[in-house]
Design a protein around this motif. Sequence first.
Motif, PDB file in Angstrom:
ATOM      1  N   CYS A 197       1.243   2.082  -3.412  1.00  0.00           N
ATOM      2  CA  CYS A 197       0.200   1.988  -3.955  1.00  0.00           C
ATOM      3  C   CYS A 197       0.087   3.892  -4.194  1.00  0.00           C
ATOM      4  N   THR A 248      -7.144  -1.140  -5.673  1.00  0.00           N
ATOM      5  CA  THR A 248      -6.497  -2.128  -4.704  1.00  0.00           C
ATOM      6  C   THR A 248      -7.318  -1.330  -3.110  1.00  0.00           C
ATOM      7  N   HIS A 256       0.689   4.832   2.785  1.00  0.00           N
ATOM      8  CA  HIS A 256       0.209   4.592   1.630  1.00  0.00           C
ATOM      9  C   HIS A 256       0.376   5.866   1.715  1.00  0.00           C
ATOM     10  N   PHE A 306       0.583  -1.576   0.777  1.00  0.00           N
ATOM     11  CA  PHE A 306      -0.193   0.519  -0.246  1.00  0.00           C
ATOM     12  C   PHE A 306       0.736   1.320   0.257  1.00  0.00           C
ATOM     13  N   THR A 310      -8.112  -4.554   0.018  1.00  0.00           N
ATOM     14  CA  THR A 310      -6.986  -4.032   1.227  1.00  0.00           C
ATOM     15  C   THR A 310      -7.687  -4.316   2.280  1.00  0.00           C
TER      16      THR A 310
END
Length: 427
Positions: free
Chosen positions: A243, A340, A367, A240, A344
Motif C-alpha cells: 500500500c 485501506t 507501509h 500495507f 487495517t
Amino acid sequence: MHPETRLHRAWFVAAAAFIALLAAAGFRAAPGVLIDPLHNEFGWSRATIASAVSVNLVLYGLFSPFAAALMERFGMRRVASTALCVVAIGAGGTVFMNASWQLILCWGVLVGVGTGSMAMSFAATVAARWFVRSRGVVTGVLTAAGATGQLIFLPIVANLAIDEGWRTASLVIAIAALAVVPVVLLVVRDHPSDVGTTAYGAEPGEAAPVTRAGGSARRALSVLGTAARTRTFWLLAVGFAICGATTNGLVSTHFVPAAHDHGMPQTTAAGLLALVGIFDVAGTIASGWLTDRVDPRILLGVYYALRGVSLALLPQLLSGSVEPSMWAFIVFYGLDWVATVPPTVALCVRQYGAAGPIVFGWVFASHQLGAGLAAFGAGAIRDSSGSYALAWYIAAGLAVLASVASLSIAKAAKPEPVLVGSSTTSA
C-alpha cells in the motif's frame, strides 16, 4: 458527559486531531513538486533527492509504533504538539541547506520523525480511546486528514515553488505546523476520564485506562515481539507495505515529475494530485462506514485489486494534456488511496485488543518501508531508463499480491490476550 452538553467531547477532540493531522500532512505533500526545483538549483540527481524522501517515509513509519507507546506513557497532547514543532523545525531548516546531506537531515530525519510521531498512530489512538460507536467512521475521517492536507497544501506549494521559490513554500508549511500547536494544547485530552466523561458510545462508568510506568520503547518492542509470532501480523504488514509503495512512495512522490516528462506543466500535475486528495476524503470516510458493516478482509482484497488495475493502465494515460481517461484515473485512484486504513486499523484492534494501536503502528511502519523503497526505486528507474513505465507496472503486480495476502487473513475470534495481559487492563 454533562447533560447540557449537546455534542460529546469526543467530537471536539477528533476535530482538533483532524486539524493537527492536516497540518502535519503539509510538508509531506511537498516532495513531488520540489524534486525538479531542487534538481535545477543544486544539480542533485532525482535518485539523490528521492533518497531524502525515502528516509522521510521510512522514519515516518518506523517511529509510528514508538509514538503510539509514547502516547500511552506521556499522552497524546504532549506527543502531538511536540511533533508539530519538530515538523516546523525540519521544514524551516531546509531554507538554509546547500548540501544533499542537509536535505536528508531536515527533509528526511526531522520531518520524518515529526510526522511519524502522530499521523496514523495518532488517528488510531484517538479513535480507540475516544470512540466505541462510529469508530470506523472516525478512523476514516482522521485518515482523510492527510489527503485533505495534500489537497490544501499541494497547489499552494507548487505555485509558491514556481512563483516565489521552494524556500518560501517550506516556510509557509513550517508556519502552518506551528499555528496548530495551540489548538492541540487547548482541545485534545488524553482520555475521556480526564474531563469526567466516557468514550462516545461506551457504557457509563467504564473504568479509566491505566497509565503505564514502563518504558515506551520496551512496550513497543514487546508488542512487536508478540504480534510478530502471529500470521495475521505478517499478512497485514505485507499488504500495507505494498500500500505504501503504491501511494506515498510512487504516486505521491513521482506522479508530478512523471507527468512533466510527458509534457504536462508541473502546476497542472500538482493540481491533479490534489484532486486525488478530494476524492480520497470521500473514499476514506466511505471506507470507514463500510468497515463498521463489512468484513475488513474483503474490503482490503477489493481495494488492492482495483488499485493494481488502475496502475497498470496509468502509463497509457499520461500525456501533455488532461484527457477524460486521466480524469477517470484521478477519481478512481483518489477513492482508493487511503481507503485501506480503516479496515487495517479494525483488523489490528479486533485481533490484538488494547495493543491494537501499537500493532497498527508496526504495520504502518511496513507501509512506510514499502514507500521508502518505492520512492528511491522509482527515481533510480527513471534515471537509468529515462521513463517511469516499469515502476508503474511493478507496482500493479505488487497490488495484486496485496489483495491475495489480505484475503488470506483468518477471522479473529477475540483479541490476543498475551498482548493485553499483565502489563495492562484487559480489552
